[in-house]
Every structure is written in structure tokens, then in C-alpha cells.
Write a protein that holds these residues in place. Structure first.
Motif, PDB file in Angstrom:
ATOM      1  N   ASN A 105       0.813  -1.212   0.000  1.00  0.00           N
ATOM      2  CA  ASN A 105       0.000   0.000   0.000  1.00  0.00           C
ATOM      3  C   ASN A 105       0.852   1.271   0.000  1.00  0.00           C
ATOM      4  N   THR A 106       2.103   1.134   0.455  1.00  0.00           N
ATOM      5  CA  THR A 106       2.991   2.294   0.572  1.00  0.00           C
ATOM      6  C   THR A 106       4.332   2.001  -0.083  1.00  0.00           C
ATOM      7  N   ILE A 107       5.179   3.024  -0.203  1.00  0.00           N
ATOM      8  CA  ILE A 107       6.510   2.814  -0.768  1.00  0.00           C
ATOM      9  C   ILE A 107       7.332   1.862   0.103  1.00  0.00           C
ATOM     10  N   SER A 108       7.173   1.946   1.429  1.00  0.00           N
ATOM     11  CA  SER A 108       7.938   1.030   2.287  1.00  0.00           C
ATOM     12  C   SER A 108       7.468  -0.412   2.108  1.00  0.00           C
ATOM     13  N   ASP A 109       6.153  -0.598   1.876  1.00  0.00           N
ATOM     14  CA  ASP A 109       5.636  -1.953   1.570  1.00  0.00           C
ATOM     15  C   ASP A 109       6.257  -2.472   0.274  1.00  0.00           C
ATOM     16  N   VAL A 110       6.314  -1.596  -0.729  1.00  0.00           N
ATOM     17  CA  VAL A 110       6.860  -1.989  -2.039  1.00  0.00           C
ATOM     18  C   VAL A 110       8.319  -2.422  -1.885  1.00  0.00           C
ATOM     19  N   LEU A 111       9.091  -1.638  -1.168  1.00  0.00           N
ATOM     20  CA  LEU A 111      10.509  -1.966  -0.964  1.00  0.00           C
ATOM     21  C   LEU A 111      10.658  -3.273  -0.179  1.00  0.00           C
ATOM     22  N   GLN A 112       9.779  -3.465   0.808  1.00  0.00           N
ATOM     23  CA  GLN A 112       9.786  -4.732   1.563  1.00  0.00           C
ATOM     24  C   GLN A 112       9.521  -5.901   0.632  1.00  0.00           C
ATOM     25  N   ARG A 113       8.493  -5.766  -0.201  1.00  0.00           N
ATOM     26  CA  ARG A 113       8.124  -6.842  -1.129  1.00  0.00           C
ATOM     27  C   ARG A 113       9.253  -7.133  -2.124  1.00  0.00           C
ATOM     28  N   MET A 114       9.956  -6.082  -2.544  1.00  0.00           N
ATOM     29  CA  MET A 114      11.069  -6.276  -3.485  1.00  0.00           C
ATOM     30  C   MET A 114      12.222  -7.010  -2.813  1.00  0.00           C
ATOM     31  N   ASN A 115      12.432  -6.736  -1.533  1.00  0.00           N
ATOM     32  CA  ASN A 115      13.534  -7.372  -0.802  1.00  0.00           C
ATOM     33  C   ASN A 115      13.244  -8.828  -0.463  1.00  0.00           C
ATOM     34  N   GLU A 116      11.953  -9.183  -0.369  1.00  0.00           N
ATOM     35  CA  GLU A 116      11.629 -10.513   0.171  1.00  0.00           C
ATOM     36  C   GLU A 116      12.101 -11.701  -0.688  1.00  0.00           C
ATOM     37  N   PRO A 117      12.129 -11.790  -1.962  1.00  0.00           N
ATOM     38  CA  PRO A 117      11.368 -10.990  -2.913  1.00  0.00           C
ATOM     39  C   PRO A 117      10.155 -11.778  -3.375  1.00  0.00           C
ATOM     40  N   VAL A 148       6.220   5.264  -7.997  1.00  0.00           N
ATOM     41  CA  VAL A 148       7.089   4.985  -9.154  1.00  0.00           C
ATOM     42  C   VAL A 148       8.215   6.021  -9.231  1.00  0.00           C
ATOM     43  N   LYS A 149       7.877   7.288  -8.978  1.00  0.00           N
ATOM     44  CA  LYS A 149       8.885   8.363  -9.019  1.00  0.00           C
ATOM     45  C   LYS A 149       9.955   8.135  -7.951  1.00  0.00           C
ATOM     46  N   HIS A 150       9.527   7.724  -6.759  1.00  0.00           N
ATOM     47  CA  HIS A 150      10.472   7.443  -5.676  1.00  0.00           C
ATOM     48  C   HIS A 150      11.467   6.361  -6.111  1.00  0.00           C
ATOM     49  N   LEU A 151      10.965   5.311  -6.743  1.00  0.00           N
ATOM     50  CA  LEU A 151      11.840   4.233  -7.216  1.00  0.00           C
ATOM     51  C   LEU A 151      12.804   4.746  -8.276  1.00  0.00           C
ATOM     52  N   GLU A 152      12.267   5.517  -9.222  1.00  0.00           N
ATOM     53  CA  GLU A 152      13.111   6.056 -10.303  1.00  0.00           C
ATOM     54  C   GLU A 152      14.177   7.005  -9.758  1.00  0.00           C
ATOM     55  N   ASP A 153      13.775   7.882  -8.833  1.00  0.00           N
ATOM     56  CA  ASP A 153      14.715   8.849  -8.256  1.00  0.00           C
ATOM     57  C   ASP A 153      15.856   8.165  -7.505  1.00  0.00           C
ATOM     58  N   ASN A 154      15.574   6.974  -7.001  1.00  0.00           N
ATOM     59  CA  ASN A 154      16.598   6.226  -6.267  1.00  0.00           C
ATOM     60  C   ASN A 154      17.246   5.132  -7.124  1.00  0.00           C
ATOM     61  N   SER A 155      17.030   5.257  -8.440  1.00  0.00           N
ATOM     62  CA  SER A 155      17.618   4.313  -9.413  1.00  0.00           C
ATOM     63  C   SER A 155      17.299   2.861  -9.096  1.00  0.00           C
ATOM     64  N   VAL A 156      16.056   2.647  -8.620  1.00  0.00           N
ATOM     65  CA  VAL A 156      15.594   1.284  -8.336  1.00  0.00           C
ATOM     66  C   VAL A 156      14.759   0.816  -9.528  1.00  0.00           C
ATOM     67  N   ALA A 157      15.093  -0.353 -10.070  1.00  0.00           N
ATOM     68  CA  ALA A 157      14.324  -0.887 -11.195  1.00  0.00           C
ATOM     69  C   ALA A 157      12.887  -1.131 -10.744  1.00  0.00           C
ATOM     70  N   ILE A 158      11.930  -0.684 -11.550  1.00  0.00           N
ATOM     71  CA  ILE A 158      10.520  -0.818 -11.166  1.00  0.00           C
ATOM     72  C   ILE A 158      10.108  -2.289 -11.285  1.00  0.00           C
ATOM     73  N   PRO A 159       9.595  -2.863 -10.192  1.00  0.00           N
ATOM     74  CA  PRO A 159       9.177  -4.270 -10.241  1.00  0.00           C
ATOM     75  C   PRO A 159       7.862  -4.423 -11.008  1.00  0.00           C
ATOM     76  N   ARG A 160       7.408  -5.659 -11.105  1.00  0.00           N
ATOM     77  CA  ARG A 160       6.098  -5.901 -11.726  1.00  0.00           C
ATOM     78  C   ARG A 160       5.024  -5.494 -10.725  1.00  0.00           C
ATOM     79  N   ILE A 161       4.484  -4.301 -10.928  1.00  0.00           N
ATOM     80  CA  ILE A 161       3.438  -3.794 -10.037  1.00  0.00           C
ATOM     81  C   ILE A 161       2.086  -3.946 -10.725  1.00  0.00           C
TER      82      ILE A 161
END
Length: 204
Positions: A105-117, A148-161
């Protein structure tokens, strides 16, 4: 990975099965079996039937929340909420070849899900939806943009959202422009399964 997922809907096993059959008849190729507050035995039966139907239609069948059932019926995977079993444990139970999706639901959730992965992230809700009893804060298009902007600004590849929560056909173009990979749809497809072909055309 398919870009359109149907999340099953219905208050009874008969309704659920009917709606899944309709979606498959109209060309859906990925079903998430979701039936909250169901009797466990009835839900297991529905999952068994759904897996069989999806196999006949050469469609993917994943189970919402219940990793044990997904394993028992050899489903194609599971979708897990933030308060469900961890991705790590689910992967251990199901093996490396199954699809595991996770809610965010949030950017921190997204980053958590990407790390799990997990294999894909169901991010939402886009707007209010009656199919979810405990709805997370509504994101709207601006919410997706900012994540999406937060991910791009931090040079994080956008996952399958996958956008989820009240998604309708008219949303597809804007969601794709934002950088969203796919959509998970429930009400719109349940109500008029003929829109499946329109969704597919819209999702390049």
C-alpha cells in the motif's frame, strides 16, 4: 507474466465457480481464487475446482492467502497480504517455481516486497472498492505516480506492479503511462466478463 489477473468474486461456492467459469470462457488467463469468510472445506473445494478449470483452459490459478491449500492442490502460486505468511516461508513450502505475489500500500511496503522478494506486487487500492472489508488508504493515480517516481529517483528498477482496487477499463492507459505493469480486476470482470478482451487489447 500475464498483465491481467481476475480476482474471483461471489458470496457462495456456486457464485464463485460460476464467475470463474465466465471469466475463463471470456479469455482470462490468470485467476486468483479469493473468498474471504468462507468455510474452510468449501473454500478448499472451490480451489480444487478452480485449479481443474484453469488447467482445462490453460490458465494460471493462484490462491489468496492459503499456502497450504495452494500446495495441496498444486496451484500455480499464492497471493499474500502483508499480515499473511511471509514470502520466505511460502517459498520454502511451495518451491522456487511457483508464483508468489504480495500486497503493498505504501513505498515502504513496495521496498519490503522487493527485498523478500515476491514475483509481483499488488499495489492499491486505486480507488474505493466494496470487495475489500478492511480497505487500506486509497492511493489514486497520484499515489502510484509518487511511488514509481520514488523508485526512479533512487535508481531502483521498477518491479512488476499490479494496480488493484476498483480498477476499470478506462484506467489502463494512464496506469501504463505511470509505469504500472498490470492490473488485478474483480468487480468489473465479474459484472461484465466481455470486457476481458478489451482489457487485453488496452494492455500492450
Amino acid at each position: 507474466m500475464e498483465k491481467l489477473q481476475y480476482i474471483s468474486q461471489g458470496l457462495t461456492k456456486t457464485e464463485q465457480e460460476y464467475n470463474i467459469r465466465k471469466a475463463l470462457d471470456h479469455g482470462i488467463q490468470w485467476v486468483q481464487v479469493r473468498w474471504k469468510n468462507a468455510d474452510e472445506t468449501e473454500f478448499f473445494r472451490l480451489c480444487e475446482i478452480s485449479k481443474k478449470l484453469c488447467s482445462e483452459y490453460q490458465a494460471l490459478c493462484i490462491i489468496n492467502d492459503h499456502v497450504d491449500i495452494a500446495k495441496d492442490i498444486d496451484a500455480d502460486g499464492v497471493h499474500l497480504g502483508l499480515k499473511d505468511l511471509s514470502i520466505d516461508i511460502a517459498r520454502h513450502i511451495l518451491g522456487q517455481n511457483k508464483i508468489i505475489g504480495g500486497t503493498a500500500n505504501t513505498i515502504s511496503d513496495v521496498l519490503q516486497r522487493m527485498n523478500e522478494p515476491c514475483d509481483y506486487i499488488g499495489l492499491g487500492p486505486l480507488r474505493f472498492t466494496a470487495t475489500k472489508e478492511q480497505l487500506s488508504p486509497v492511493l489514486g493515480f497520484d499515489g502510484y505516480r509518487s511511488i514509481v517516481k520514488h523508485l526512479e529517483d533512487n535508481s531502483v528498477a521498477i518491479p512488476r506492479i499490479f494496480a488493484i482496487g476498483g480498477v476499470v477499463l478506462q484506467d489502463i492507459e494512464l496506469l501504463q503511462q505511470i509505469g504500472i505493469y498490470g492490473v488485478a480486476v474483480s468487480g468489473e470482470i465479474t459484472g461484465q466478463p466481455q470486457v476481458i478482451s478489451e482489457f487485453k487489447k488496452a494492455m500492450i
